[in-house]
Design a protein around this motif. Sequence first.
Motif, short mmCIF file in Angstrom:
data_model
loop_
_atom_site.label_atom_id
_atom_site.label_comp_id
_atom_site.label_asym_id
_atom_site.label_seq_id
_atom_site.Cartn_x
_atom_site.Cartn_y
_atom_site.Cartn_z
N GLU A 207 0.82 -1.21 0.00
CA GLU A 207 0.00 0.00 0.00
C GLU A 207 0.86 1.27 0.00
O GLU A 207 0.49 2.28 -0.59
N VAL A 208 2.04 1.19 0.63
CA VAL A 208 3.00 2.30 0.52
C VAL A 208 3.49 2.40 -0.91
O VAL A 208 3.59 3.50 -1.49
N GLY A 209 3.81 1.25 -1.51
CA GLY A 209 4.27 1.23 -2.90
C GLY A 209 3.24 1.73 -3.88
O GLY A 209 3.57 2.25 -4.95
N GLU A 210 1.95 1.61 -3.52
CA GLU A 210 0.86 2.16 -4.36
C GLU A 210 0.61 3.63 -4.07
O GLU A 210 -0.24 4.25 -4.72
N ARG A 211 1.29 4.15 -3.03
CA ARG A 211 1.12 5.53 -2.56
C ARG A 211 -0.25 5.75 -1.90
O ARG A 211 -0.76 6.88 -1.88
N LYS A 212 -0.82 4.67 -1.41
CA LYS A 212 -2.04 4.79 -0.60
C LYS A 212 -1.69 5.18 0.84
O LYS A 212 -2.52 5.72 1.56
#
Length: 248
Positions: A207-212
């Motif tokens: 989710e960090v990698g998705e920028r969520k």
Amino acid sequence: MLKNYRIVLEYDGSRYDGWQKQGNTDRTIQGKIEGILERLAGEPIEVHGSGRTDAGVHALAQTANFHLNVKLSDLEIKEYLNQYLPEDISVIRLDKVPERFHSRLNAEEKTYLYQIETAGKKKVFERKYFYGFGRPLDVNAMKRASEYLIGEHDFKSFCSNKKMKKTTVRNVKRIEFQEKGSQLFIRFTGNGFLHHMVRILMGTLIEVGERKKSPEQMNVILKAMNRSEAGFTAPAEGLFLEKVSYKA
């Protein structure tokens, strides 16, 4: 005379309900091994694993131990197990160990590997061993977020067992990232892991990698000690127990 044996196993967890023997299924790794050892010994044999991999999770080097009294060499016992084990479970090493050795209690650290495919479709012959995320990830942001997880922390936010009575403090020693084309490999090494902990850590990092989520939110999630603050539980098929380390 009973002797204590250690085995190192590799298995494809795709069609199993996890490591731990359960009364409602015969599709467990522990159950398969104990069934064969009982046939060999003529009596029930209890096999102790270093940890309980979940349904669908794989192992490159799961360690287990059991006590056995048979007039066979180490090689003969290993060959007997491999003769009767299904093709997706294999004993890659077997040796005698001191009586007091216990595969779980004596484990110093464990390393789990998680594999992600960011391309639109997984490679056919790797489809059971990667999470097919199918979209690009900001790996640098994931790396920054992972730095908050290193060290000894209370990982209650990353545990799916809400009724956990024992301590949820663990020491994560390393989180390592490796990229090969569209494939991402993440290794988690620590002194132990909670129920679904690696998969929840992985889902939160994704989710960090998705920028969520921002990398800095990882610290907030840790301190919240609330499962609902963390990310989703990443699928089982991408996870491998890669290594269990013991004192020499």
